[in-house]
Design a protein around this motif. Structure first.
Motif, PDB file in Angstrom:
ATOM      1  N   GLY A  96       0.819  -1.213   0.000  1.00 41.50           N
ATOM      2  CA  GLY A  96       0.000   0.000   0.000  1.00 41.50           C
ATOM      3  C   GLY A  96       0.846   1.253   0.000  1.00 41.50           C
ATOM      4  N   ALA A  97       1.949   1.221   0.757  1.00 41.47           N
ATOM      5  CA  ALA A  97       2.831   2.385   0.815  1.00 41.47           C
ATOM      6  C   ALA A  97       3.486   2.636  -0.536  1.00 41.47           C
ATOM      7  N   TRP A  98       3.948   1.558  -1.194  1.00 46.34           N
ATOM      8  CA  TRP A  98       4.527   1.712  -2.526  1.00 46.34           C
ATOM      9  C   TRP A  98       3.476   2.220  -3.514  1.00 46.34           C
ATOM     10  N   SER A  99       2.261   1.725  -3.389  1.00 45.80           N
ATOM     11  CA  SER A  99       1.182   2.186  -4.271  1.00 45.80           C
ATOM     12  C   SER A  99       0.925   3.665  -4.073  1.00 45.80           C
ATOM     13  N   ALA A 100       1.027   4.138  -2.838  1.00 47.37           N
ATOM     14  CA  ALA A 100       0.820   5.564  -2.557  1.00 47.37           C
ATOM     15  C   ALA A 100       1.842   6.423  -3.296  1.00 47.37           C
ATOM     16  N   GLY A 101       3.122   6.012  -3.229  1.00 46.15           N
ATOM     17  CA  GLY A 101       4.154   6.767  -3.929  1.00 46.15           C
ATOM     18  C   GLY A 101       3.960   6.758  -5.430  1.00 46.15           C
ATOM     19  N   ILE A 102       3.597   5.608  -5.974  1.00 49.78           N
ATOM     20  CA  ILE A 102       3.368   5.493  -7.423  1.00 49.78           C
ATOM     21  C   ILE A 102       2.197   6.362  -7.851  1.00 49.78           C
ATOM     22  N   LEU A 103       1.125   6.343  -7.073  1.00 53.92           N
ATOM     23  CA  LEU A 103      -0.047   7.153  -7.405  1.00 53.92           C
ATOM     24  C   LEU A 103       0.264   8.647  -7.346  1.00 53.92           C
ATOM     25  N   TYR A 104       1.121   9.037  -6.431  1.00 54.74           N
ATOM     26  CA  TYR A 104       1.528  10.442  -6.387  1.00 54.74           C
ATOM     27  C   TYR A 104       2.176  10.845  -7.706  1.00 54.74           C
ATOM     28  N   ARG A 327      -6.943  -1.573  -4.686  1.00 54.93           N
ATOM     29  CA  ARG A 327      -5.637  -1.182  -5.208  1.00 54.93           C
ATOM     30  C   ARG A 327      -5.591  -1.324  -6.726  1.00 54.93           C
ATOM     31  N   ASN A 328      -6.091  -2.454  -7.232  1.00 57.47           N
ATOM     32  CA  ASN A 328      -6.065  -2.670  -8.676  1.00 57.47           C
ATOM     33  C   ASN A 328      -6.930  -1.646  -9.408  1.00 57.47           C
ATOM     34  N   VAL A 329      -8.129  -1.388  -8.875  1.00 58.45           N
ATOM     35  CA  VAL A 329      -9.047  -0.446  -9.528  1.00 58.45           C
ATOM     36  C   VAL A 329      -8.442   0.953  -9.564  1.00 58.45           C
ATOM     37  N   VAL A 330      -7.902   1.401  -8.420  1.00 63.14           N
ATOM     38  CA  VAL A 330      -7.369   2.764  -8.332  1.00 63.14           C
ATOM     39  C   VAL A 330      -6.149   2.939  -9.225  1.00 63.14           C
ATOM     40  N   ILE A 331      -5.249   1.964  -9.219  1.00 64.99           N
ATOM     41  CA  ILE A 331      -4.039   2.092 -10.044  1.00 64.99           C
ATOM     42  C   ILE A 331      -4.394   2.042 -11.527  1.00 64.99           C
ATOM     43  N   ILE A 332      -5.318   1.162 -11.916  1.00 68.74           N
ATOM     44  CA  ILE A 332      -5.723   1.092 -13.324  1.00 68.74           C
ATOM     45  C   ILE A 332      -6.387   2.397 -13.758  1.00 68.74           C
ATOM     46  N   LEU A 333      -7.269   2.927 -12.912  1.00 68.70           N
ATOM     47  CA  LEU A 333      -7.906   4.208 -13.241  1.00 68.70           C
ATOM     48  C   LEU A 333      -6.866   5.321 -13.397  1.00 68.70           C
ATOM     49  N   SER A 334      -5.910   5.347 -12.484  1.00 67.20           N
ATOM     50  CA  SER A 334      -4.874   6.377 -12.552  1.00 67.20           C
ATOM     51  C   SER A 334      -4.030   6.236 -13.804  1.00 67.20           C
ATOM     52  N   MET A 335      -3.727   5.002 -14.184  1.00 71.89           N
ATOM     53  CA  MET A 335      -2.945   4.788 -15.401  1.00 71.89           C
ATOM     54  C   MET A 335      -3.741   5.189 -16.637  1.00 71.89           C
ATOM     55  N   LEU A 336      -5.049   4.953 -16.634  1.00 74.62           N
ATOM     56  CA  LEU A 336      -5.884   5.367 -17.768  1.00 74.62           C
ATOM     57  C   LEU A 336      -5.933   6.886 -17.877  1.00 74.62           C
TER      58      LEU A 336
END
Length: 478
Positions: A96-104, A327-336
């Motif tokens: 989750g912490a790594w996902s936070a940095g990537i999403l930033y 996590r999957n939904v949020v990261i995919i949305l952010s990548m889109l």
């Protein structure tokens, strides 16, 4: 995180027209090295520290555009790494912490943070100060007064530096100072409380105080120029249209929505327990302070939401570490959203090359070019003289800025046009955007003395480039 930041942003390195603001910062920083003084020779209301930062980039012996963009990527990656540690402090699992940095990193690139906007730089010291603040809850024993004091001194110094990059960081700095005050009051040592509180306040204001004193040493006129630009002019801006404000707000929220959703899930889960878990309460307070800074400006341009991203991402990391589906939904949305922003990006760097060449050629006669509307980086690329201290185009051209610059904008434009600029660049925009007096001054001069030399794209609009008309000599014609 540093490697990821370089990968996500590397394809923009060298693009001189990423954003209207950072072009100006680079231009001012460059001219500072040639003796220009911010607020006097080149006017703006951003803090001196921001221009000093870009002047520092120009000291590096390389292409100034690439240097500031690589520096911005390193700042972004470092901030993402700090966010990772903050998320862990809030109880996020490693994933989750790594996902936070990537999403930033993903989210900032779609709201104007792909280059060198000021929050890209000041988010790092503020995030570091927030990380220090999250160390406070265990420091409640009497012997911890000195530890709290030193911690607060470091955090407030970081915030003071951030304030000299953009003044809205003061809201986050104020919260961080109050959080330390809360911690040291619990130690119940009045002497230490008063002494350290004064020290924190001095640390937070010291960078701005040093700049003010430097201008005061230049003379009363210089200090007045500094004071007006930094603290008075913003109060003189015209009201922004309500409809435009609402549209900007909707767009900004929609672009950061994946991050908002993940942070919202975290807030919903920890909300009832926040009072019992001080680190959560502190993180929520940090987010609210950043939100105040976002709301106080009022125009809600996308890049104004950049300071919201560190606290949102850190909070989001908690829920992202708890739910693989979320996590999957949020990261995919952010990548889109990121991919959509790339597809819709207008790359105008090739289009400005002919304008730069024209400015370099026609400027040899001694007259300065004038960018009434368009990218201020044209002055930098052409190494051209600048005909006015109010060279940031919106300052004289925008209706909202009318009366906020300290000069009669229409009269200043008339003066510039009377000097017969070698090249004039304008931008097609809705008439309501323009200061009527400034628009009338430039339009009158263009219709009388200038001919259209060409057009070039600038985002969804078009720039128009004018040069003085070569009129036939009546005597020679006979």
């Amino acid at each position: 995180m540093l490697v990821l930041a370089l990968l996500l942003r590397g394809w923009d390195f060298g693009n001189p027209v990423l954003d209207i603001d950072e072009q100006w910062y680079l231009l001012v920083g460059d001219r500072m090295l040639h003796g220009a003084v911010p607020f006097i020779d080149l006017w703006d209301r951003k803090p001196y520290g921001l221009f000093l930062l870009f002047a520092g980039f120009r000291l590096i012996p390389a292409d100034g555009i690439i240097v500031y963009q690589v520096a911005a990527a390193l700042f972004a990656g470092a901030t993402a790494a700090v966010i990772l540690h903050i998320a862990r402090r809030l109880g996020a699992a490693p994933v989750g912490a790594w996902s936070a940095g990537i999403l930033y990193l993903l989210t900032m690139a779609v709201i104007g943070g792909q280059g060198g906007q000021s929050p890209v730089f000041y988010n790092l010291p503020v995030a570091l100060a927030a990380l220090l603040t999250l160390r406070l809850p265990p420091l409640t024993a009497e012997r911890a007064a000195q530890a709290i004091g030193r911690n607060g001194l470091a955090a407030c110094t970081l915030c003071g530096l951030a304030i000299q990059i953009k003044y809205t960081a003061a809201f986050e700095g104020l919260f961080i100072g109050l959080a330390h005050l809360w911690a040291i009051v619990r130690v119940r040592r009045p002497g230490a409380t008063i002494g350290w509180t004064l020290a924190w306040g001095v640390a937070g204001i010291a960078p701005t105080l040093v700049v003010g004193l430097a201008y005061a040493m230049m003379g009363a006129g210089a200090f007045q120029a500094f004071w007006f630009a930094n603290f008075v002019s913003i109060t003189l801006r015209q009201a922004y249209p309500a409809g435009k404000m609402l549209l900007n707000l909707v767009v900004a929220i929609s672009l950061i929505l994946p991050l908002v959703i993940a942070a919202g899930v975290t807030l919903a889960r920890i909300g009832p327990r926040a009072a019992r878990h001080a680190v959560h309460a502190l993180a929520i307070g940090w987010l609210l302070a950043a939100l105040v800074g976002f709301l106080c400006i009022g125009t809600f341009y996308e890049h104004y939401a950049l300071p919201l991203l560190p606290p949102l991402a850190a909070l989001a990391g908690v829920s992202l570490g708890q739910s693989r589906r979320l996590r999957n939904v949020v990261i995919i949305l952010s990548m889109l959203v990121f991919a959509g922003e790339r597809v819709n990006r207008h790359d105008d760097q090739a289009a400005i090359a002919p304008i730069v060449a024209l400015m370099q050629r026609d400027g040899q006669a001694g007259a300065c070019p004038y960018v009434f509307g368009g990218p201020s980086i044209l002055y930098y690329l052409a190494n051209a003289c600048i005909p006015t201290a109010f060279a940031f185009p919106n300052t004289l051209a925008s209706a909202i800025e009318g009366g906020a610059s300290g000069v009669d904008e229409g009269a200043e434009v008339a003066r510039i046009m009377a000097s017969r600029p070698s090249v004039v660049v304008t931008l097609d925009r809705e008439r309501s955007f323009f200061n009527p007096a400034s628009l009338a001054a430039v339009t009158t001069a263009l219709s009388r003395d200038y001919c259209l030399a060409g057009t070039a794209p600038r985002g969804k609009r078009r720039m128009r480039v004018y040069t003085p008309c070569i009129r036939p000599n009546p005597t020679r014609a006979r």
